[in-house]
Design an enzyme around this catalytic site. Structure first.
Site, PDB file in Angstrom:
ATOM      1  N   LYS A 492     -55.722  -5.966  -5.990  1.00 56.33           N
ATOM      2  CA  LYS A 492     -55.092  -6.918  -5.064  1.00 56.33           C
ATOM      3  C   LYS A 492     -53.798  -7.461  -5.679  1.00 56.33           C
ATOM      4  CE  LYS A 492     -57.922 -10.535  -7.027  1.00 56.33           C
ATOM      5  NZ  LYS A 492     -59.213 -11.202  -6.998  1.00 56.33           N
ATOM      6  N   TYR A 720     -26.504 -25.395 -14.166  1.00 56.25           N
ATOM      7  CA  TYR A 720     -26.590 -26.417 -13.116  1.00 56.25           C
ATOM      8  C   TYR A 720     -27.098 -27.742 -13.662  1.00 56.25           C
ATOM      9  CZ  TYR A 720     -26.319 -22.744  -9.495  1.00 56.25           C
ATOM     10  OH  TYR A 720     -25.933 -21.725  -8.688  1.00 56.25           O
TER      11      TYR A 720
HETATM   12  C1  PLP Z   1     -60.003 -11.081  -8.068  1.00 52.88           C
HETATM   13  C2  PLP Z   1     -61.422 -10.918  -7.917  1.00 52.88           C
HETATM   14  C3  PLP Z   1     -62.190 -10.314  -8.934  1.00 52.88           C
HETATM   15  C4  PLP Z   1     -61.632  -9.922 -10.268  1.00 52.88           C
HETATM   16  O1  PLP Z   1     -61.600 -11.022 -11.131  1.00 52.88           O
HETATM   17  P1  PLP Z   1     -61.083 -10.866 -12.654  1.00 52.88           P
HETATM   18  O2  PLP Z   1     -61.374 -12.176 -13.252  1.00 52.88           O
HETATM   19  O3  PLP Z   1     -59.637 -10.586 -12.568  1.00 52.88           O
HETATM   20  O4  PLP Z   1     -61.846  -9.768 -13.235  1.00 52.88           O
HETATM   21  C5  PLP Z   1     -63.513 -10.058  -8.671  1.00 52.88           C
HETATM   22  N1  PLP Z   1     -64.081 -10.407  -7.498  1.00 52.88           N
HETATM   23  C6  PLP Z   1     -63.385 -11.019  -6.519  1.00 52.88           C
HETATM   24  C7  PLP Z   1     -64.076 -11.370  -5.254  1.00 52.88           C
HETATM   25  C8  PLP Z   1     -62.035 -11.302  -6.688  1.00 52.88           C
HETATM   26  O5  PLP Z   1     -61.355 -11.906  -5.712  1.00 52.88           O
END
Ligand code: PLP
Length: 825
Positions: A492, A720
């Site tokens: 993701k 700035y």
């Molecule tokens: C992002 C996510 C993970 C992964 O988590 P990490 O701590 O990066 O391993 C697992 N399960 C769900 C539902 C997530 O949204």
């Protein structure tokens, strides 16, 4: 001239101890283990090997249709093919190994076997550079050093070679004995011992002993006596003659002095058989020094004259360890392999190209292939067949010899140039659009100039991603899982800012079971990039349900409302029913999900809907898997989750698998692995847990350049709305990165810093949208120099700390306009 060493099928069958069903006892000219390397014009023997993900047996029929007639298989497929030849064995890989071992024993010239944790490939390539002016050498291509790579390398041995350099690597106990049986080295070289693959060994010593196995019957072994673990183990278990170099210990080649002579060179003085001699090497780092000393020892032991050794050592060239994929001009992708050009490595580079750019039109730029000893006509015909088999649409040959044999390439659109200069002058690079361009040539052609020309350079900030380290992280995590536990990789948010398509492609290739994205769009773009793995969408927007179904993406269902909405859309896709979905349970995170109180109603609903949807998995998410202080909460979540799953199961829904653990969960709560785990941050080499940080390897490096340097007088302000004025004259650097690239304003005014030529340079003034200013006091640097924002020296943990956030946010901050460059060996 190389004599082909061809075998009749029946001979191979005997060597493999196969049950042979042979209709036509042909000569075999090539072996094939990867169906993508098929090309016309060879009489191939295809060896169907079962891998973790792929099974070679699945490709037998396709290859038969292309014209392959001879197969090594573990079971004869039910194909009605009376003219096919079958060698049926119990294990195809070990059959190939037996064959490779038998092939190797046909040759009397020496085989040098090289192993160790680091430096194998460099030592092998350097020995090749040092010895090839007067010897015809066959060597493992790139780092083909595994249980599959070694037999394929041995198969390259031919009559007419005078020396073989074989690299041997292992990742597990018990593997070296098999390599030893094949390679039977006449001279052994042990480079170093380090942490690689340590997860599969109890101690370094155990790993050394395992590696020593390669030299079981080998009469001579070369190594560094200062590596005490190697030295002590060799004294204890190795029975042949030990030949050593060392700076401190007693050794055959004793290093007396090593002195940098300028920015790039080190002069080394050594004593060998009572006489002093010197070499100059064009490297200053410690690893190169050690590798060079080991090569020096090998040359001395081999009897090469001091004079020749020092001439050749001074010309040692760096070994390109990795194939680089770079963003190119006009949406092209450039694969840089500008440092070597032998036939075997061309095959590997073409595979890499195919894997990296499924959709783009493929172009190959190739120089003359030097030092092969093979007849150019037949060599270039083989090259042409390989290009055709790999779907190359445009071929550009550079060099006098390849141009002379242009006729070999008539089946592919092709152009020829006498040299690199001529190409650069005449070829209009703007003709290249949306192509994947492999640039591969012998060093002397200096193809790096072509790569520079093709590289997109509108923006000088790059995020470098090391895919090899990503695979190491993946393998480490896998080593912690039960064999039956599946793995879902979280890609993701653009794969945590990394580049979703590239990461997903590698993961698919590495045999991950599932992918997960946050939104439908992310899933669609993976499908468009050719990803076939099942993909879970964590937060599908109802407006995108149509696209989701058309692209076979699987929704997370977290409430009765979303279930209803999804069923409404699904109604028009009756042919897709029952559609796979994933049920999310809230066990204590209190974000999305069905509560425990909903479960019985949910189970009932799912039972009614069995003809429309199939719950492929049921899952939940841990709120605080990283710290001991939360273990009570985690235990409660695990218990609630198991209860919910049991209830759904009891209601008669049996189709689903269960998963709960994220990265820290995998590391800290192995008992809750269940059927699958969801790996996110750990894949990218990061963990919020100190203990696991040591096991994982961060894969990202964020770099930019200094655009301008100016001296600013006391009393002046920087950028700035300066908070304060300079109290002394300062040297100020402007770097090509700002908050729009993902360098948050919060880091300004000294709260963060970057690294320039080995020194820390704090931000000065406010960070701008596309630029930032740094304080270069006391740093020796010039415009155009590289700047590390994070990477080898500044950790992303430190950056996250300066930002008062977590690494997840620091990574996903990096904007999409920052060029991503992916590396893989
Ligand atoms: C992002 C996510 C993970 C992964 O988590 P990490 O701590 O990066 O391993 C697992 N399960 C769900 C539902 C997530 O949204």
């Amino acid at each position: 001239m190389m004599d082909e060493k061809n075998y009749r099928l029946s001979e191979i069958g005997e060597m493999m101890e196969a049950e042979s069903i042979i209709t036509e006892n042909d000569f075999i000219t090539e072996i094939l283990t990867d169906s993508r390397s098929f090309r016309k014009g060879e009489n191939f023997l295809f060896i169907a090997i079962r891998g973790r993900k792929e099974d070679g047996h699945d490709y037998v029929k396709g290859l038969y249709d292309k014209g392959v007639r001879s197969f090594v298989v573990e079971r004869k497929p039910d194909l009605e093919k009376p003219d096919a030849n079958w060698l049926v064995v119990s294990d195809s890989l070990s059959a190939l190994q037996k064959f490779a071992g038998a092939h190797r024993r046909n040759f009397n010239y020496p085989v040098w076997g090289i192993t160790g944790s680091n430096g194998k490939t460099v030592v092998k390539e350097w020995l090749f550079q040092l010895l090839s002016p007067d010897k015809r050498i066959v060597r493992s291509p790139r780092s083909y050093n595994s249980k599959l790579g070694v037999p394929l390398s041995l198969w390259l041995m031919r009559e007419g070679h005078e020396l073989a350099l074989m690299e041997c690597g292992i990742s597990q106990k018990g593997e070296m004995a098999k390599l030893e049986e094949m390679v039977k080295p006449d001279l052994g070289i042990f480079t170093t011992i380090g942490p690689a693959h340590q997860e599969n060994f109890d101690s370094y010593e155990e790993k050394v002993i395992e590696k020593m196995e390669l030299f079981r019957d080998c009469p001579e072994l070369l190594y560094c006596a200062d590596h005490t673990l190697i030295h002590d183990t060799a004294k204890r278990v190795y029975t042949g003659k030990r030949v050593t170099w060392a700076e401190n210990a007693e050794a055959d080649l004793r290093i007396m002095d090593a002195e940098p002579v300028n920015d790039n060179h080190v002069e080394i003085t050594g004593k060998y058989m009572g006489r002093l001699s010197k070499i100059l090497i064009p490297f200053r780092d410690r690893a190169s020094f050690e590798n060079a000393c080991l090569c020096w020892l090998a040359l001395l032991h081999h009897g090469m004259a001091d004079q020749i050794i020092s001439e050749r050592m001074a010309k040692l060239a760096p070994v390109a360890m990795r194939l680089e994929k770079i963003a190119g001009i006009n949406n092209c992708t450039v694969i840089n392999d500008a440092y070597n050009s032998d036939f075997a490595s061309l095959n590997i580079a073409l595979e890499f190209q195919a894997m990296k750019s499924k959709q783009l039109k493929r172009v190959v730029i190739l120089s003359d292939i030097l030092q092969t000893g093979e007849k150019p006509e037949s060599l270039y015909r083989k090259v042409a067949d390989l290009l055709e088999a790999n779907g190359v649409k445009l071929f550009i040959g550079i060099g006098p010899t390849i141009s002379k044999y242009a006729r070999c390439f008539e089946k592919t659109e092709s152009k020829f140039y006498d040299g690199t200069d001529q190409f650069l002058e005449e070829f209009a690079t703007h003709e290249m659009h949306e192509m994947s361009i492999l640039v591969k040539g012998s060093r002397v052609f200096r193809f790096e100039r072509i790569v520079q020309r093709l590289e997109a350079r509108n923006h000088e900030t790059v995020l470098e991603i090391n895919l090899n380290l990503m695979i190491e992280n993946l393998n480490y995590i896998r080593s912690l899982l039960k064999p039956t536990t599946k793995l879902m990789a979280m890609v993701k948010a653009f794969a945590y800012g990394t580049g979703a398509k590239e990461v997903a492609t590698i993961l698919e290739y590495s045999g991950v079971d599932y992918l997960a994205v946050a939104y439908v769009d992310e899933g669609v773009s993976l499908r468009k990039a050719g990803i076939g793995l099942p993909i879970l969408v964590l937060n599908p927007e109802s407006s995108a349900y149509d696209a989701m179904i058309r692209y076979r993406l699987e929704p997370q269902i977290y409430s009765f409302r979303t279930l209803g909405l999804f069923l409404e859309t699904l109604r028009i896709y009756a042919d897709q029913m029952p559609y796979p979905v994933h049920i999310k349970i809230n066990t204590g995170m209190n974000r999305l999900g069905f509560d425990l109180a909903d479960i019985s109603a949910l189970a009932e609903r799912l039972t009614e809907l069995q003809s429309q949807i199939t719950p492929r998995t049921v899952f939940s998410h841990l709120a605080a898997s990283d710290g001991e202080e939360f273990d009570e909460l985690t235990k409660r979540q695990i218990a609630r989750f198991q209860e919910a799953c049991a209830e759904i199961h009891k209601a008669g829904i049996k189709s689903f698998e269960r998963h709960l653990l994220n990265s820290n969960g995998i590391l800290r709560h192995p008992e809750a692995q269940m059927d699958m785990v969801r790996l996110g941050l750990g894949l990218y080499g990061l963990s919020s847990n100190e203990k696991f940080r040591k096991k994982l390897k961060p894969i990202h490096k964020l770099q930019t350049v200094i655009s301008q340097i100016r001296e600013v007088e006391k009393g002046e302000g920087i950028g700035y709305s300066p908070k304060e004025l300079l109290t002394e004259k300062k040297s100020i650097g402007v770097i090509a990165m700002g908050y729009a690239d993902g360098l948050p304003r919060k880091l300004g005014n000294g709260r963060g810093c970057v690294r320039v030529n080995g020194k820390m340079a704090p931000f000065i003034g406010n960070i701008c949208m596309d630029m930032a200013m740094i304080d270069l006091s006391g740093i020796d640097c010039k415009e155009g120099d590289q700047v590390e924002v994070f990477g080898d020296h500044i950790s992303i943990y430190q950056v996250a700390k300066n930002l008062e956030t977590i690494p997840y946010e620091a990574l996903t901050n990096i904007s999409q306009r920052v060029k991503r460059v992916f590396y893989k060996e």
